[in-house]
Design an enzyme around this catalytic site. Structure first.
Site, PDB file in Angstrom:
ATOM      1  N   LYS A   1      28.009  43.783  44.553  1.00  0.00           N
ATOM      2  CA  LYS A   1      28.387  43.771  43.153  1.00  0.00           C
ATOM      3  C   LYS A   1      29.097  42.482  42.800  1.00  0.00           C
ATOM      4  O   LYS A   1      28.742  42.058  41.536  1.00  0.00           O
ATOM      5  CB  LYS A   1      29.365  45.112  42.608  1.00  0.00           C
ATOM      6  CG  LYS A   1      29.777  45.099  41.292  1.00  0.00           C
ATOM      7  CD  LYS A   1      30.575  46.173  40.993  1.00  0.00           C
ATOM      8  CE  LYS A   1      31.959  46.047  41.235  1.00  0.00           C
ATOM      9  NZ  LYS A   1      32.954  44.985  40.642  1.00  0.00           N
ATOM     10  N   ASN A   2      30.005  42.297  43.525  1.00  0.00           N
ATOM     11  CA  ASN A   2      30.816  41.061  43.077  1.00  0.00           C
ATOM     12  C   ASN A   2      30.238  39.778  43.205  1.00  0.00           C
ATOM     13  O   ASN A   2      30.842  38.630  42.846  1.00  0.00           O
ATOM     14  CB  ASN A   2      32.397  41.010  43.499  1.00  0.00           C
ATOM     15  CG  ASN A   2      33.214  41.999  43.339  1.00  0.00           C
ATOM     16  OD1 ASN A   2      32.801  42.837  42.090  1.00  0.00           O
ATOM     17  ND2 ASN A   2      34.238  42.300  43.895  1.00  0.00           N
TER      18      ASN A   2
ATOM     19  N   CYS B   1      44.202  46.508  32.852  1.00  0.00           N
ATOM     20  CA  CYS B   1      43.457  47.537  33.493  1.00  0.00           C
ATOM     21  C   CYS B   1      44.309  48.479  34.363  1.00  0.00           C
ATOM     22  O   CYS B   1      45.646  47.846  34.596  1.00  0.00           O
ATOM     23  CB  CYS B   1      41.956  47.262  34.132  1.00  0.00           C
ATOM     24  SG  CYS B   1      42.278  46.506  35.767  1.00  0.00           S
TER      25      CYS B   1
ATOM     26  N   ARG C   1      46.241  41.458  34.603  1.00  0.00           N
ATOM     27  CA  ARG C   1      44.931  40.879  35.179  1.00  0.00           C
ATOM     28  C   ARG C   1      44.516  39.762  33.929  1.00  0.00           C
ATOM     29  O   ARG C   1      43.710  39.931  33.366  1.00  0.00           O
ATOM     30  CB  ARG C   1      43.647  41.616  35.449  1.00  0.00           C
ATOM     31  CG  ARG C   1      44.034  42.622  36.297  1.00  0.00           C
ATOM     32  CD  ARG C   1      42.719  43.485  36.866  1.00  0.00           C
ATOM     33  NE  ARG C   1      41.687  42.710  37.653  1.00  0.00           N
ATOM     34  CZ  ARG C   1      40.639  43.273  37.936  1.00  0.00           C
ATOM     35  NH1 ARG C   1      40.476  44.418  37.801  1.00  0.00           N
ATOM     36  NH2 ARG C   1      39.682  42.509  38.485  1.00  0.00           N
TER      37      ARG C   1
ATOM     38  N   ASP D   1      40.297  45.208  47.762  1.00  0.00           N
ATOM     39  CA  ASP D   1      39.540  46.214  47.369  1.00  0.00           C
ATOM     40  C   ASP D   1      39.238  47.226  48.421  1.00  0.00           C
ATOM     41  O   ASP D   1      38.500  48.055  48.383  1.00  0.00           O
ATOM     42  CB  ASP D   1      38.071  45.596  47.282  1.00  0.00           C
ATOM     43  CG  ASP D   1      38.376  44.829  45.779  1.00  0.00           C
ATOM     44  OD1 ASP D   1      39.337  45.174  44.993  1.00  0.00           O
ATOM     45  OD2 ASP D   1      37.215  44.202  45.264  1.00  0.00           O
TER      46      ASP D   1
ATOM     47  N   ARG E   1      30.412  52.714  38.856  1.00  0.00           N
ATOM     48  CA  ARG E   1      30.343  51.141  38.446  1.00  0.00           C
ATOM     49  C   ARG E   1      30.142  50.396  39.950  1.00  0.00           C
ATOM     50  O   ARG E   1      29.890  49.250  39.474  1.00  0.00           O
ATOM     51  CB  ARG E   1      31.697  50.864  37.711  1.00  0.00           C
ATOM     52  CG  ARG E   1      32.117  51.402  36.516  1.00  0.00           C
ATOM     53  CD  ARG E   1      33.189  50.539  36.012  1.00  0.00           C
ATOM     54  NE  ARG E   1      33.594  49.215  36.646  1.00  0.00           N
ATOM     55  CZ  ARG E   1      34.572  48.856  36.915  1.00  0.00           C
ATOM     56  NH1 ARG E   1      35.676  49.395  37.183  1.00  0.00           N
ATOM     57  NH2 ARG E   1      34.609  47.668  37.473  1.00  0.00           N
TER      58      ARG E   1
HETATM   59  C1  UD1 Z   1      37.758  39.762  41.655  1.00  0.00           C
HETATM   60  C2  UD1 Z   1      36.999  40.986  42.116  1.00  0.00           C
HETATM   61  C3  UD1 Z   1      37.885  42.401  42.271  1.00  0.00           C
HETATM   62  C4  UD1 Z   1      38.716  42.163  43.416  1.00  0.00           C
HETATM   63  C5  UD1 Z   1      39.747  40.704  43.095  1.00  0.00           C
HETATM   64  C6  UD1 Z   1      40.646  40.026  44.225  1.00  0.00           C
HETATM   65  C7  UD1 Z   1      35.044  40.584  40.947  1.00  0.00           C
HETATM   66  C8  UD1 Z   1      34.035  40.809  39.881  1.00  0.00           C
HETATM   67  N1  UD1 Z   1      36.068  41.256  41.104  1.00  0.00           N
HETATM   68  O1  UD1 Z   1      38.614  40.144  40.403  1.00  0.00           O
HETATM   69  O2  UD1 Z   1      37.032  43.345  42.809  1.00  0.00           O
HETATM   70  O3  UD1 Z   1      39.866  42.996  43.437  1.00  0.00           O
HETATM   71  O4  UD1 Z   1      38.715  39.555  42.835  1.00  0.00           O
HETATM   72  O5  UD1 Z   1      39.978  40.064  45.356  1.00  0.00           O
HETATM   73  O6  UD1 Z   1      34.660  39.667  41.750  1.00  0.00           O
HETATM   74  N2  UD1 Z   1      45.187  35.944  38.096  1.00  0.00           N
HETATM   75  C9  UD1 Z   1      46.029  35.514  37.029  1.00  0.00           C
HETATM   76  N3  UD1 Z   1      45.478  34.586  36.151  1.00  0.00           N
HETATM   77  C10 UD1 Z   1      44.285  34.381  36.017  1.00  0.00           C
HETATM   78  C11 UD1 Z   1      43.381  34.882  36.915  1.00  0.00           C
HETATM   79  C12 UD1 Z   1      43.748  35.657  37.951  1.00  0.00           C
HETATM   80  O7  UD1 Z   1      47.334  35.713  37.167  1.00  0.00           O
HETATM   81  O8  UD1 Z   1      43.710  33.584  35.054  1.00  0.00           O
HETATM   82  C13 UD1 Z   1      45.930  36.859  38.811  1.00  0.00           C
HETATM   83  C14 UD1 Z   1      45.342  38.654  38.810  1.00  0.00           C
HETATM   84  O9  UD1 Z   1      46.162  38.943  37.799  1.00  0.00           O
HETATM   85  C15 UD1 Z   1      45.495  39.161  40.337  1.00  0.00           C
HETATM   86  C16 UD1 Z   1      45.427  37.619  41.043  1.00  0.00           C
HETATM   87  O10 UD1 Z   1      45.418  36.526  40.262  1.00  0.00           O
HETATM   88  O11 UD1 Z   1      46.984  39.320  40.336  1.00  0.00           O
HETATM   89  C17 UD1 Z   1      43.904  37.722  41.797  1.00  0.00           C
HETATM   90  O12 UD1 Z   1      42.762  38.096  40.598  1.00  0.00           O
HETATM   91  P1  UD1 Z   1      41.310  37.596  40.773  1.00  0.00           P
HETATM   92  O13 UD1 Z   1      41.008  37.011  41.993  1.00  0.00           O
HETATM   93  O14 UD1 Z   1      41.135  36.604  39.468  1.00  0.00           O
HETATM   94  O15 UD1 Z   1      40.637  38.934  40.454  1.00  0.00           O
HETATM   95  P2  UD1 Z   1      39.222  39.181  39.637  1.00  0.00           P
HETATM   96  O16 UD1 Z   1      38.390  37.842  39.880  1.00  0.00           O
HETATM   97  O17 UD1 Z   1      39.485  39.598  38.478  1.00  0.00           O
END
Ligand code: UD1
Length: 420
Positions: free
Chosen positions: A22-23, A117, A122, A307, A399
């Protein structure tokens, strides 16, 4: 809302095939916005999030033809709008992945700002800071990210303050069509980032260093169509392995990739599983034994994935001994713990750690799923519990897990869907 009814206590045994990731599929589908040519994506998992991404592309005017073999042909040429509406973004945060490609190719994008969420706040500040550094004009107003650029984005040197998976992917896609070289430092090294880079390269992008913490992208003027098959889902793979280990069973998972599951396989071995691997399969055998509790800390790849944290919490709930699980990626990812306590688990949350004392067994109970991976962990808890468990709000599971009850039934589980 559908529920799952589970009668636990049966050791799971058998073989299953793993779906596409999915990711990986979601950013690859978003990357089709970078070209007007048709991109053929195959090995897509059959999931709500994939349908949501197709709906999102469709509402902007992008045409998709869904083929027979888990494939789709996507052509963004007829695009009419550059707007990702809140109705879709609120059901799938990964919608943010259309921001980078739309901005880079069409010079404009309006994407609803994803809210917090169940697992944490996030934010997407790092996505926006990086795109601004590449010259984009971005304002956040009325719940929307309004981004535009006159001409092309400019290559830039970007240091990500935190490792972010979708942030790295958004910037990598945008940089593929930028003017000049972009260097992303402290980039995410997740296998899904590597899969996206390979797809972008098949579209004509010039990318080096994916899978390391420094990715270099030499922007090109135009990308073209391609055919790409999505890699196997490592989280689905790990979830079935843990479910089988927790129920003291035996499994062979096929169409997977063991090399991207090292941290998870090593914890399963520590829990007492006998594991064998081939090029695209993994077998696990508990020899009927109760698992040993394990301790772990989540962190970005190649460390232990967040995850998979909830599923290991379920395994520890019925393991021999005690284990501590520390979550460092998201600030609120222990909602499943409170549901497992209702099933008789002995667990305590302190800050970002949950301490688990394994019990001989859990007791079935009605429980509620709060997010995708928490739902999977509650199903595992139901599979090991005595008597009946019903898991409510399973739209979360649909999902991210393809045909979960059918796959578990194949392994001998007594599980059925109760439609609302
Ligand atoms: C992706 C995955 C999700 C997985 C996560 C961490 C997808 C679609 N989803 O989510 O399944 O759990 O990686 O491996 O690929 N953060 C900030 N600012 C930002 C971006 C992130 O503070 O602009 C923080 C987030 O709140 C979190 C951390 O960084 O605490 C990591 O998040 P991130 O790697 O961005 O997760 P996703 O990409 O949303």
């Amino acid at each position: 809302m559908d529920k799952l009814e589970i009668h636990g206590g049966i050791p799971l045994t058998g073989e299953i095939r793993i779906a596409g990731a999915k990711n990986s599929a979601l950013p690859i589908m978003a990357s089709t916005l970078l070209t007007k040519d048709t991109v053929k994506v195959s090995n897509l998992p059959h999931l709500y999030d994939i349908t949501t991404m197709l709906e999102l592309l469709g509402c902007m005017g992008v045409e998709s033809i869904v083929g027979e073999k888990l494939g789709v042909e996507i052509c963004s040429e007829p695009i009419k709008h550059f707007n990702a509406p809140y109705e879709l973004v609120k059901t799938m945060r990964a919608s943010i992945l259309v921001l980078g490609p739309m901005l880079a190719h069409y010079g404009q994008a309006q994407v609803a700002l994803p809210g917090g969420c169940a697992i944490g706040s996030r934010p997407v500040n790092l996505h926006l800071t990086a795109l601004k550094k590449m010259g984009a004009d971005i304002v956040v107003e009325n719940g929307y990210i309004e981004a535009k650029i006159n001409g092309r984005l400019k290559g830039a040197h970007i240091f990500m303050d935190l490792v972010t998976v979708t942030g790295t992917e958004n910037v990598m896609m945008a940089a593929s069509l930028a003017d000049g070289v972009t260097i992303i430092e402290n980039a995410a090294r997740e296998p899904e980032v590597v899969d996206l880079a390979r797809c972008l390269r098949a579209m004509g992008a010039e990318i080096k260093g994916e899978g390391s913490d420094t990715i270099t992208i030499n922007g090109v003027k135009r990308l073209h169509g391609c055919e790409y098959s999505v890699m196997p889902d490592r989280i689905e793979t790990g979830t079935y392995l843990i479910a089988v280990a927790a129920t003291r069973g035996k499994i062979k998972v096929k169409d997977t990739r063991p090399s991207i599951l090292e941290a998870v396989l090593s914890k399963l071995e520590e829990a007492g599983a006998q594991i064998e691997i081939g090029e695209d399969w993994i077998s696990l055998d508990m020899k009927g034994k109760r698992p040993q509790a394990v301790s772990l800390t989540t962190a970005p790849y190649p460390a232990f994935p967040t995850d998979m944290q909830a599923q290991f919490t379920a395994l520890n709930a019925v393991a021999e001994g005690s284990g501590t699980i520390t979550e460092t990626v998201f600030e609120n990812r222990f909602m499943h713990v409170h549901e497992m306590i209702r099933m008789g688990a002995d667990m305590k949350v302190e800050g970002n750690t949950v301490m688990v004392n394994g019990k001989q067994s859990l007791k079935g109970a009605p429980v509620m799923a709060t997010d995708l991976r928490a739902s999977a962990s509650l199903i595992i808890a139901g599979l090991v519990a005595e008597s009946q468990t019903t898991v409510d709000r399973i739209y979360h599971i649909d999902r991210g897990y393809e045909c979960i009850e059918e796959k578990l039934q194949l392994l001998g589980a007594k599980i059925k869907r109760l439609p609302s």
